[in-house]
Scaffold this motif. Sequence first.
Motif, PDB file in Angstrom:
ATOM      1  N   ASP A   1      55.019  59.223  12.738  1.00 34.83           N
ATOM      2  CA  ASP A   1      54.427  60.543  12.529  1.00 34.83           C
ATOM      3  C   ASP A   1      53.089  60.648  13.254  1.00 34.83           C
ATOM      4  O   ASP A   1      52.204  59.805  13.077  1.00 34.83           O
ATOM      5  CB  ASP A   1      54.230  60.758  11.026  1.00 34.83           C
ATOM      6  CG  ASP A   1      54.050  62.223  10.661  1.00 34.83           C
ATOM      7  OD1 ASP A   1      53.701  63.012  11.549  1.00 34.83           O
ATOM      8  OD2 ASP A   1      54.251  62.556   9.486  1.00 34.83           O
ATOM      9  N   GLU A   2      52.959  61.694  14.058  1.00 34.30           N
ATOM     10  CA  GLU A   2      51.727  61.871  14.830  1.00 34.30           C
ATOM     11  C   GLU A   2      50.611  62.517  14.011  1.00 34.30           C
ATOM     12  O   GLU A   2      49.477  62.631  14.476  1.00 34.30           O
ATOM     13  CB  GLU A   2      52.012  62.702  16.079  1.00 34.30           C
ATOM     14  CG  GLU A   2      52.941  62.003  17.058  1.00 34.30           C
ATOM     15  CD  GLU A   2      53.205  62.843  18.301  1.00 34.30           C
ATOM     16  OE1 GLU A   2      52.248  63.449  18.820  1.00 34.30           O
ATOM     17  OE2 GLU A   2      54.362  62.900  18.729  1.00 34.30           O
ATOM     18  N   ILE A   3      50.928  62.967  12.790  1.00 34.24           N
ATOM     19  CA  ILE A   3      49.898  63.494  11.893  1.00 34.24           C
ATOM     20  C   ILE A   3      49.637  62.429  10.832  1.00 34.24           C
ATOM     21  O   ILE A   3      50.471  62.192   9.964  1.00 34.24           O
ATOM     22  CB  ILE A   3      50.324  64.818  11.247  1.00 34.24           C
ATOM     23  CG1 ILE A   3      50.527  65.892  12.323  1.00 34.24           C
ATOM     24  CG2 ILE A   3      49.280  65.275  10.232  1.00 34.24           C
ATOM     25  CD1 ILE A   3      50.984  67.224  11.786  1.00 34.24           C
ATOM     26  N   TRP A   4      48.506  61.753  10.926  1.00 33.95           N
ATOM     27  CA  TRP A   4      48.194  60.685   9.991  1.00 33.95           C
ATOM     28  C   TRP A   4      46.900  60.993   9.260  1.00 33.95           C
ATOM     29  O   TRP A   4      46.259  62.003   9.501  1.00 33.95           O
ATOM     30  CB  TRP A   4      48.095  59.342  10.715  1.00 33.95           C
ATOM     31  CG  TRP A   4      47.050  59.272  11.791  1.00 33.95           C
ATOM     32  CD1 TRP A   4      45.690  59.246  11.639  1.00 33.95           C
ATOM     33  CD2 TRP A   4      47.276  59.199  13.207  1.00 33.95           C
ATOM     34  NE1 TRP A   4      45.047  59.156  12.840  1.00 33.95           N
ATOM     35  CE2 TRP A   4      46.004  59.124  13.837  1.00 33.95           C
ATOM     36  CE3 TRP A   4      48.426  59.164  14.006  1.00 33.95           C
ATOM     37  CZ2 TRP A   4      45.855  59.032  15.216  1.00 33.95           C
ATOM     38  CZ3 TRP A   4      48.261  59.079  15.372  1.00 33.95           C
ATOM     39  CH2 TRP A   4      47.000  59.018  15.969  1.00 33.95           C
TER      40      TRP A   4
ATOM     41  N   LYS B   1      68.978  75.596  17.657  1.00 30.43           N
ATOM     42  CA  LYS B   1      68.607  75.366  16.266  1.00 30.43           C
ATOM     43  C   LYS B   1      67.136  75.712  16.068  1.00 30.43           C
ATOM     44  O   LYS B   1      66.341  75.740  17.015  1.00 30.43           O
ATOM     45  CB  LYS B   1      68.861  73.918  15.862  1.00 30.43           C
ATOM     46  CG  LYS B   1      68.111  72.884  16.694  1.00 30.43           C
ATOM     47  CD  LYS B   1      68.609  71.492  16.368  1.00 30.43           C
ATOM     48  CE  LYS B   1      68.009  70.468  17.327  1.00 30.43           C
ATOM     49  NZ  LYS B   1      68.612  69.146  17.175  1.00 30.43           N
ATOM     50  N   THR B   2      66.803  75.995  14.801  1.00 28.84           N
ATOM     51  CA  THR B   2      65.422  76.299  14.450  1.00 28.84           C
ATOM     52  C   THR B   2      64.689  74.997  14.170  1.00 28.84           C
ATOM     53  O   THR B   2      65.127  74.195  13.335  1.00 28.84           O
ATOM     54  CB  THR B   2      65.363  77.195  13.200  1.00 28.84           C
ATOM     55  OG1 THR B   2      65.963  78.458  13.516  1.00 28.84           O
ATOM     56  CG2 THR B   2      63.927  77.436  12.766  1.00 28.84           C
ATOM     57  N   GLU B   3      63.588  74.787  14.867  1.00 29.00           N
ATOM     58  CA  GLU B   3      62.752  73.615  14.643  1.00 29.00           C
ATOM     59  C   GLU B   3      61.358  74.093  14.262  1.00 29.00           C
ATOM     60  O   GLU B   3      60.831  75.020  14.868  1.00 29.00           O
ATOM     61  CB  GLU B   3      62.672  72.750  15.904  1.00 29.00           C
ATOM     62  CG  GLU B   3      64.022  72.270  16.407  1.00 29.00           C
ATOM     63  CD  GLU B   3      63.916  71.383  17.639  1.00 29.00           C
ATOM     64  OE1 GLU B   3      62.796  70.878  17.911  1.00 29.00           O
ATOM     65  OE2 GLU B   3      64.933  71.187  18.311  1.00 29.00           O
TER      66      GLU B   3
ATOM     67  N   GLU C   1      44.298  66.735  15.523  1.00 29.30           N
ATOM     68  CA  GLU C   1      44.809  65.475  14.979  1.00 29.30           C
ATOM     69  C   GLU C   1      46.157  65.075  15.566  1.00 29.30           C
ATOM     70  O   GLU C   1      46.328  63.945  15.999  1.00 29.30           O
ATOM     71  CB  GLU C   1      44.918  65.587  13.453  1.00 29.30           C
ATOM     72  CG  GLU C   1      43.625  65.918  12.744  1.00 29.30           C
ATOM     73  CD  GLU C   1      42.564  64.856  12.931  1.00 29.30           C
ATOM     74  OE1 GLU C   1      42.917  63.669  13.079  1.00 29.30           O
ATOM     75  OE2 GLU C   1      41.363  65.205  12.917  1.00 29.30           O
ATOM     76  N   GLY C   2      47.139  65.972  15.555  1.00 24.10           N
ATOM     77  CA  GLY C   2      48.459  65.599  16.058  1.00 24.10           C
ATOM     78  C   GLY C   2      49.494  66.676  15.811  1.00 24.10           C
ATOM     79  O   GLY C   2      49.214  67.714  15.224  1.00 24.10           O
ATOM     80  N   ILE C   3      50.713  66.416  16.276  1.00 25.36           N
ATOM     81  CA  ILE C   3      51.831  67.351  16.192  1.00 25.36           C
ATOM     82  C   ILE C   3      53.064  66.605  15.705  1.00 25.36           C
ATOM     83  O   ILE C   3      53.307  65.449  16.095  1.00 25.36           O
ATOM     84  CB  ILE C   3      52.134  67.993  17.564  1.00 25.36           C
ATOM     85  CG1 ILE C   3      50.929  68.790  18.070  1.00 25.36           C
ATOM     86  CG2 ILE C   3      53.364  68.890  17.503  1.00 25.36           C
ATOM     87  CD1 ILE C   3      51.105  69.315  19.485  1.00 25.36           C
TER      88      ILE C   3
ATOM     89  N   THR D   1      59.102  65.051  19.082  1.00 24.84           N
ATOM     90  CA  THR D   1      58.128  65.292  20.149  1.00 24.84           C
ATOM     91  C   THR D   1      58.337  64.240  21.229  1.00 24.84           C
ATOM     92  O   THR D   1      59.282  63.457  21.174  1.00 24.84           O
ATOM     93  CB  THR D   1      56.698  65.203  19.594  1.00 24.84           C
ATOM     94  OG1 THR D   1      56.441  63.848  19.185  1.00 24.84           O
ATOM     95  CG2 THR D   1      56.523  66.124  18.384  1.00 24.84           C
ATOM     96  N   SER D   2      57.431  64.199  22.187  1.00 24.21           N
ATOM     97  CA  SER D   2      57.565  63.231  23.276  1.00 24.21           C
ATOM     98  C   SER D   2      57.368  61.789  22.811  1.00 24.21           C
ATOM     99  O   SER D   2      57.766  60.853  23.498  1.00 24.21           O
ATOM    100  CB  SER D   2      56.550  63.545  24.379  1.00 24.21           C
ATOM    101  OG  SER D   2      55.228  63.505  23.862  1.00 24.21           O
TER     102      SER D   2
END
Length: 232
Positions: free
Chosen positions: A187-190, A127-129, A137-139, A155-156
């Motif tokens: 969410d790792e992007i804050w 699948k496309t992710e 900052e983050g992923i 993600t991990s």
Amino acid sequence: MKNFTFSGLCSATVILFSIISCKRDCHETGTCDPEYYRFELGEAKDYLWAGKGSYWIYKNSKTGDLDTQICTSAKTYWIKKQGSTNYSKNITVEYEVLSRNISSSFNDWAYIDETSFYNPDALRSKKTELERTAIGEGINRPFLHPFVLKDKSGTSSSVTTCIHTDTSITIQGKTYDHVAVFEIDMDEIWEEKLNCIRPNSVYWWAKGVGLIRRDMKRCDYSWELIEYNIIL
């Protein structure tokens, strides 16, 4: 009758063992029949593509702040890879990648968006992710295709779940159809500016437009699209 059944079972066991042995041998010797997989972006591109100069303007539902996001570069290209081990050297994968950079005025961030890279040595997902990186900052992974309700990735340290595959929503007086929705548990992007750390977020993607809304559920506000221009 018993003798016939036992004999038949023995024969079937021998045949099955021979098939398994042959398959194992071909992988060990690198002589398996060729396998070819091709992955196009297809419908996913309708939700993600925006040429250089495209922009989206979002409004914060709580503070009224605006965030202008401009696409500074965008491209698609093809990659062809062949397996590198005896087990996978018969496997060839060819896939299309979308890559783009987006600048954000509110956070003064640079986002890097890239779709999946497929590995013929470990071809698990088909699948496309979309992987989004806010530099420094983050992923996160806020988009999966094909759209399958309750499908998961991530993600991990975070999990992304598809919660709507084709819905409609009205934002700032405009109705968007063919909207796919994904929830990220942490969410790792804050946004440190608003003290919104590792929020539970929801991303709304509209066909032909892109990201139209981001709900920061744990922080009780949203970024809502008020204006956009997509350059094809």
